[in-house]
Design an enzyme around this catalytic site. Structure first.
Site, short mmCIF file in Angstrom:
data_model
loop_
_atom_site.label_atom_id
_atom_site.label_comp_id
_atom_site.label_asym_id
_atom_site.label_seq_id
_atom_site.Cartn_x
_atom_site.Cartn_y
_atom_site.Cartn_z
CE LYS A 13 77.54 -10.91 49.42
NZ LYS A 13 78.92 -10.39 49.41
NE ARG A 86 78.81 -14.66 54.58
CZ ARG A 86 78.49 -13.41 54.28
NH1 ARG A 86 77.24 -13.07 54.09
NH2 ARG A 86 79.43 -12.51 54.18
NE ARG A 125 81.29 -1.97 52.92
CZ ARG A 125 81.01 -3.27 52.79
NH1 ARG A 125 80.01 -3.65 52.04
NH2 ARG A 125 81.73 -4.17 53.41
NE ARG A 158 80.12 -4.18 56.70
CZ ARG A 158 79.73 -5.10 55.85
NH1 ARG A 158 78.79 -4.80 54.97
NH2 ARG A 158 80.22 -6.31 55.86
NE ARG A 169 83.93 -8.98 55.59
CZ ARG A 169 83.77 -7.74 55.10
NH1 ARG A 169 84.57 -6.76 55.49
NH2 ARG A 169 82.83 -7.50 54.24
P1 AP5 Z 1 78.56 -3.85 48.46
O1 AP5 Z 1 77.41 -3.79 47.52
O2 AP5 Z 1 78.34 -3.37 49.86
O3 AP5 Z 1 79.22 -5.33 48.45
P2 AP5 Z 1 78.75 -6.66 49.16
O4 AP5 Z 1 79.01 -7.78 48.22
O5 AP5 Z 1 77.37 -6.51 49.71
O6 AP5 Z 1 79.85 -6.68 50.31
P3 AP5 Z 1 79.73 -7.01 51.86
O7 AP5 Z 1 81.06 -6.60 52.43
O8 AP5 Z 1 78.52 -6.35 52.47
O9 AP5 Z 1 79.58 -8.52 51.83
P4 AP5 Z 1 79.85 -9.50 52.96
O10 AP5 Z 1 79.29 -10.72 52.38
O11 AP5 Z 1 81.26 -9.56 53.42
O12 AP5 Z 1 79.10 -8.81 54.19
P5 AP5 Z 1 77.75 -9.12 54.96
O13 AP5 Z 1 77.18 -7.83 55.39
O14 AP5 Z 1 76.89 -10.05 54.18
O15 AP5 Z 1 79.78 -3.05 47.79
C1 AP5 Z 1 81.01 -2.89 48.46
C2 AP5 Z 1 81.58 -1.50 48.10
O16 AP5 Z 1 81.85 -1.47 46.69
C3 AP5 Z 1 80.62 -0.33 48.37
O17 AP5 Z 1 81.35 0.78 48.78
C4 AP5 Z 1 79.95 -0.06 47.00
O18 AP5 Z 1 79.57 1.29 46.84
C5 AP5 Z 1 81.08 -0.46 46.04
N1 AP5 Z 1 80.58 -1.04 44.78
C6 AP5 Z 1 79.57 -1.94 44.62
N2 AP5 Z 1 79.42 -2.25 43.31
C7 AP5 Z 1 80.39 -1.56 42.64
C8 AP5 Z 1 80.76 -1.49 41.26
N3 AP5 Z 1 80.11 -2.19 40.31
N4 AP5 Z 1 81.80 -0.69 40.93
C9 AP5 Z 1 82.46 0.04 41.88
N5 AP5 Z 1 82.15 0.00 43.19
C10 AP5 Z 1 81.12 -0.79 43.58
O19 AP5 Z 1 78.29 -9.95 56.21
C11 AP5 Z 1 79.07 -9.33 57.22
C12 AP5 Z 1 79.39 -10.37 58.31
O20 AP5 Z 1 78.16 -10.83 58.92
C13 AP5 Z 1 80.08 -11.67 57.82
O21 AP5 Z 1 81.48 -11.52 57.76
C14 AP5 Z 1 79.64 -12.66 58.91
O22 AP5 Z 1 80.38 -12.51 60.09
C15 AP5 Z 1 78.20 -12.23 59.19
N6 AP5 Z 1 77.22 -12.92 58.31
C16 AP5 Z 1 76.40 -12.33 57.40
N7 AP5 Z 1 75.64 -13.26 56.77
C17 AP5 Z 1 75.99 -14.46 57.31
C18 AP5 Z 1 75.57 -15.79 57.08
N8 AP5 Z 1 74.63 -16.08 56.15
N9 AP5 Z 1 76.17 -16.78 57.80
C19 AP5 Z 1 77.11 -16.52 58.75
N10 AP5 Z 1 77.54 -15.27 59.02
C20 AP5 Z 1 77.00 -14.23 58.31
#
Ligand code: AP5
Length: 214
Positions: A13, A86, A125, A158, A169
């Protein structure tokens, strides 16, 4: 352009959201990044959020909705939502907010990736704490190991990418976030499914093709 990027942790994402935002000149709103920034600054919100994030749990809906309300109004009418909504409560809160702003969503993009690939991506990552650039030691390494190509800062892992927290997660995604796909299927907003297990550029091209007007 007003789209939601939906997908499990590690689905891409953030990666695709950044590319889309740049291409279309709109803001990417990542609730995860906003929360990590609040944690870094040590604000009251950051201190509260950290407990949930470190445990792989979701931050309470009222905190998230308050935060999104602040940024969405200033986004100039176009945005990529990454990691929000979410929960069903957040989706309903977003509906109310969009109605208030007289805006409609163009699409919900669902990135699909198998769990074993997600786990490998998250364990590999590395992120830049200065400019938020994201790398992967397996799939997209920086030119010099451990150093950001963009700004030269030292890359970090991270805090929530350790194996136990990742497992949690992924469970939280299945239970609380995956049901949103049905919610949007029923809402009338177009829901588009993308195979996220392809190279970054191929995923980007698939998204571009789906967003092209028919
Ligand atoms: P990346 O693009 O970073 O993936 P992502 O889907 O953004 O993964 P996240 O781990 O950031 O998602 P998340 O939803 O768990 O975390 P968030 O920060 O929102 O890619 C991941 C890796 O793969 C990278 O190394 C990248 O280079 C690689 N990659 C990408 N595409 C690729 C491809 N096509 N091929 C190969 N490699 C690839 O949330 C974190 C925490 O915050 C949550 O757990 C929660 O506690 C809190 N939080 C955030 N939003 C909310 C909300 N709305 N409500 C409640 N709590 C929330």
């Amino acid at each position: 352009m007003r789209v939601i990027l939906l997908g499990a942790p590690g689905a891409g994402k953030g990666t695709q959201g950044a590319l889309l935002a740049k291409k279309h000149g709109v803001e990417r709103i990542s609730t995860g990044e906003l929360l990590r920034e609040a944690v870094r600054r040590g604000t009251a919100l950051g201190q509260e959020a950290k407990r949930y994030m470190d445990a792989g749990e979701l931050v309470p809906d009222d905190v998230i909705l308050g935060m999104v309300r602040e940024v969405l109004g200033g986004a100039g009418g176009g945005f990529i939502l990454d990691g929000f909504p979410r929960t069903l409560e957040q989706a309903e809160g977003l509906d109310a907010l969009l109605e208030e702003l007289e805006l409609r969503l163009d699409a919900v993009l669902v990135l699909r990736v198998d769990e074993d690939v997600l786990v490998k991506r998250l364990s590999g990552r590395r992120s830049c704490p200065e400019c938020n650039a994201v790398y992967n030691i397996y799939f997209d390494p920086p030119a010099v190991a451990g150093v950001c190509d963009e700004c030269g800062a030292k890359l970090v892992e991270r805090a929530d990418d350790d194996a136990d927290t990742v497992r949690r997660r992924l469970q939280v995604y299945e239970r609380q976030t995956r049901p949103l796909i049905d919610y949007y299927e029923r809402s009338g907003t177009p829901v588009k499914y993308i195979d996220g297990d392809q190279p970054v550029e191929a995923v980007q091209a698939a998204i571009a093709a789906m967003l092209k007007p028919a």
